[in-house]
Design an enzyme around this catalytic site. Structure first.
Site, mmCIF file in Angstrom:
data_model
loop_
_atom_site.group_PDB
_atom_site.id
_atom_site.type_symbol
_atom_site.label_atom_id
_atom_site.label_comp_id
_atom_site.label_asym_id
_atom_site.label_seq_id
_atom_site.Cartn_x
_atom_site.Cartn_y
_atom_site.Cartn_z
ATOM 1 N N ARG A 63 42.557 62.491 19.012
ATOM 2 C CA ARG A 63 41.954 61.311 19.629
ATOM 3 C C ARG A 63 42.075 61.391 21.154
ATOM 4 O O ARG A 63 41.136 61.075 21.887
ATOM 5 C CB ARG A 63 42.643 60.051 19.099
ATOM 6 C CG ARG A 63 42.024 58.747 19.598
ATOM 7 C CD ARG A 63 42.597 57.555 18.857
ATOM 8 N NE ARG A 63 42.046 56.315 19.378
ATOM 9 C CZ ARG A 63 42.782 55.307 19.840
ATOM 10 N NH1 ARG A 63 44.103 55.384 19.816
ATOM 11 N NH2 ARG A 63 42.215 54.215 20.290
ATOM 12 N N HIS A 67 38.904 61.443 23.707
ATOM 13 C CA HIS A 67 38.754 60.430 24.756
ATOM 14 C C HIS A 67 38.758 61.071 26.143
ATOM 15 O O HIS A 67 38.079 60.589 27.053
ATOM 16 C CB HIS A 67 39.878 59.396 24.654
ATOM 17 C CG HIS A 67 39.681 58.422 23.545
ATOM 18 N ND1 HIS A 67 40.223 57.147 23.555
ATOM 19 C CD2 HIS A 67 39.004 58.511 22.370
ATOM 20 C CE1 HIS A 67 39.890 56.505 22.444
ATOM 21 N NE2 HIS A 67 39.144 57.327 21.704
ATOM 22 N N GLY A 73 34.614 64.880 31.486
ATOM 23 C CA GLY A 73 34.816 66.175 30.865
ATOM 24 C C GLY A 73 36.269 66.415 30.499
ATOM 25 O O GLY A 73 37.144 65.575 30.713
ATOM 26 N N ASP A 75 39.262 67.420 31.356
ATOM 27 C CA ASP A 75 39.996 67.747 32.583
ATOM 28 C C ASP A 75 41.360 67.072 32.657
ATOM 29 O O ASP A 75 41.975 67.016 33.726
ATOM 30 C CB ASP A 75 39.168 67.367 33.811
ATOM 31 C CG ASP A 75 38.993 65.855 33.960
ATOM 32 O OD1 ASP A 75 39.294 65.103 32.990
ATOM 33 O OD2 ASP A 75 38.562 65.411 35.046
ATOM 34 N N SER A 77 42.118 64.079 32.707
ATOM 35 C CA SER A 77 42.159 62.836 33.489
ATOM 36 C C SER A 77 42.770 61.698 32.677
ATOM 37 O O SER A 77 43.296 60.735 33.236
ATOM 38 C CB SER A 77 40.761 62.462 33.982
ATOM 39 O OG SER A 77 39.830 62.389 32.911
ATOM 40 N N GLU A 89 42.396 55.824 33.403
ATOM 41 C CA GLU A 89 41.863 55.802 32.046
ATOM 42 C C GLU A 89 42.879 55.288 31.024
ATOM 43 O O GLU A 89 42.502 54.683 30.020
ATOM 44 C CB GLU A 89 41.396 57.207 31.651
ATOM 45 C CG GLU A 89 40.193 57.705 32.442
ATOM 46 C CD GLU A 89 39.879 59.160 32.160
ATOM 47 O OE1 GLU A 89 40.103 59.629 31.017
ATOM 48 O OE2 GLU A 89 39.414 59.861 33.082
ATOM 49 N N ASN A 95 42.004 53.165 25.265
ATOM 50 C CA ASN A 95 43.135 54.077 25.392
ATOM 51 C C ASN A 95 44.500 53.403 25.318
ATOM 52 O O ASN A 95 45.530 54.080 25.413
ATOM 53 C CB ASN A 95 43.023 54.844 26.722
ATOM 54 C CG ASN A 95 41.814 55.754 26.756
ATOM 55 O OD1 ASN A 95 41.366 56.230 25.716
ATOM 56 N ND2 ASN A 95 41.270 55.983 27.938
ATOM 57 N N HIS A 193 38.580 61.271 11.454
ATOM 58 C CA HIS A 193 39.184 60.058 10.906
ATOM 59 C C HIS A 193 39.830 60.303 9.545
ATOM 60 O O HIS A 193 40.404 59.391 8.959
ATOM 61 C CB HIS A 193 38.132 58.948 10.780
ATOM 62 C CG HIS A 193 37.680 58.400 12.101
ATOM 63 N ND1 HIS A 193 36.587 57.553 12.229
ATOM 64 C CD2 HIS A 193 38.157 58.581 13.362
ATOM 65 C CE1 HIS A 193 36.426 57.234 13.505
ATOM 66 N NE2 HIS A 193 37.363 57.846 14.208
ATOM 67 N N ASP A 245 42.055 57.047 6.045
ATOM 68 C CA ASP A 245 41.680 57.789 4.843
ATOM 69 C C ASP A 245 42.777 57.545 3.812
ATOM 70 O O ASP A 245 43.655 58.391 3.612
ATOM 71 C CB ASP A 245 41.555 59.279 5.173
ATOM 72 C CG ASP A 245 41.133 60.122 3.978
ATOM 73 O OD1 ASP A 245 40.901 59.548 2.901
ATOM 74 O OD2 ASP A 245 41.046 61.354 4.122
ATOM 75 N N ASP A 253 40.954 66.672 5.231
ATOM 76 C CA ASP A 253 40.100 66.951 4.076
ATOM 77 C C ASP A 253 38.817 66.124 4.160
ATOM 78 O O ASP A 253 38.523 65.514 5.185
ATOM 79 C CB ASP A 253 40.863 66.673 2.768
ATOM 80 C CG ASP A 253 41.397 65.247 2.669
ATOM 81 O OD1 ASP A 253 40.841 64.338 3.336
ATOM 82 O OD2 ASP A 253 42.370 65.024 1.933
#
Length: 325
Positions: A63, A67, A73, A75, A77, A89, A95, A193, A245, A253
């Site tokens: 995750r 994000h 991109g 990087d 950040s 961020e 986040n 997920h 799940d 899976d």
């Protein structure tokens, strides 16, 4: 012919091919072979040692990687702390429930001890994500390295650019298209997920106040909704954690897709995958095995890991992943 190849216009193919050629020329497998020969082994050994004892971190890391790549991109950040007066961020709404920052910091400290100022935080995130998914029984994929770390982190950009669990199909398609990913990538990356959990607050409006009239989302299976209300999310503001799940949240899976087709995906963004004929059909192909989930997921992860990477003299190699040098 593979479905993922059918949905580009000729112009899009040419533009994205040029983009891939550029990043492929700049990123390379074994980038640290001479400058820090043990770099990838250090990451893998740490992941192999700790993820079996904390498998939920695999979901947290993928995750985090997702994000990060959707904002400026891949990087790193996402790892930067906010400073006065800049809100980074980390403080963006999507986040605030991210985990795994300390895990990345611990790997980075080992790499700094081995090869000071050589391995980027962005590459640590990409490598640790891949290695942690492998530990959960998921696929491996190539992680060419050579990313450099960004110096800018902006909360507003993260709020605007990261796909939300409340997004409909059009919004999801736009978010993915903005970073060079298509609707097949959308289906495949949503498959992450299959591991991890969500907080009720990320989807409780579907249970209690979907349109603002105290109603329930008709796209959510009514029996499943009743079970969630009774056992997990007992009010609109309940912060209880729920398996994404159920039954195999620590195993990579096809379980997630099985829940989606039964209308038991937790998020509106999960349900949205059934509202488009292409994505709905592709989910069926994954479940039937005519498309190999592991193989195709790996392709999409490698593709995502190349989004707007900084290489060469762009950016920097942070000594501490939370602050610019």
């Amino acid at each position: 012919m593979k479905m993922r190849g059918l949905y580009y216009s000729g112009l899009t193919i040419l533009l994205f091919s040029a983009f891939l050629q550029l990043t492929q020329a700049q990123l390379q497998l074994g980038f640290y072979a001479k400058s820090c020969p043990n770099a990838e082994k250090i990451v893998k050994d740490f992941v192999d040692k700790h993820i079996p004892n904390a498998p939920s971190l695999a979901a947290a890391l993928i995750r985090m990687h997702f994000h990060d790549c959707f904002v400026r991109g891949c990087d790193a950040s996402i790892l930067l702390n906010s400073t006065s007066p800049n809100s980074g961020e980390k403080d963006a709404i999507p986040n605030r429930t991210l985990r795994g920052f300390d895990f990345i910091d611990r790997i980075k400290s080992l790499l700094e001890a081995e090869c000071p100022g050589v391995v980027s935080c962005a590459d640590v995130v990409a490598l640790a994500t891949r290695d942690s998914i492998v530990v959960t029984g998921g696929p491996s994929w190539s992680v060419p390295t050579g990313r450099r770390d960004g110096r800018v982190s902006n909360r507003t950009e993260a709020n605007n650019d990261i796909p939300a669990p409340t997004d409909n199909f059009t919004s999801l398609q736009t978010h993915f298209s903005n970073v060079g990913l298509d609707i097949i990538d959308l289906v495949l990356l949503s498959g992450a997920h299959t591991i991890g959990i969500s907080h009720c607050t990320s989807f409780s409006r579907r249970l209690y106040n979907f349109t603002g009239a105290g109603d329930q989302d008709p796209a959510l299976d009514s029996e499943y909704a009743a079970n969630l209300k009774a056992r997990k999310c007992k009010s609109l503001n309940d912060t209880t954690k729920v398996e994404m799940d159920p039954g195999s949240r620590n195993t990579f899976d096809l379980g997630y897709y099985s829940h989606v087709v039964k209308r038991r995906g937790l998020f509106q963004s999960d349900a949205a995958l059934l509202t488009n004929n292409v994505t709905s059909s592709y989910i069926q192909q994954l479940l039937q095995g005519s498309e190999n989930f592991f193989t195709e997921f790996a392709k999409s992860m490698e593709k995502m890991g190349r989004i707007n990477v900084k290489t060469g003299t762009d950016g920097e190699i942070r000594k501490n992943c939370a602050v610019v040098n």
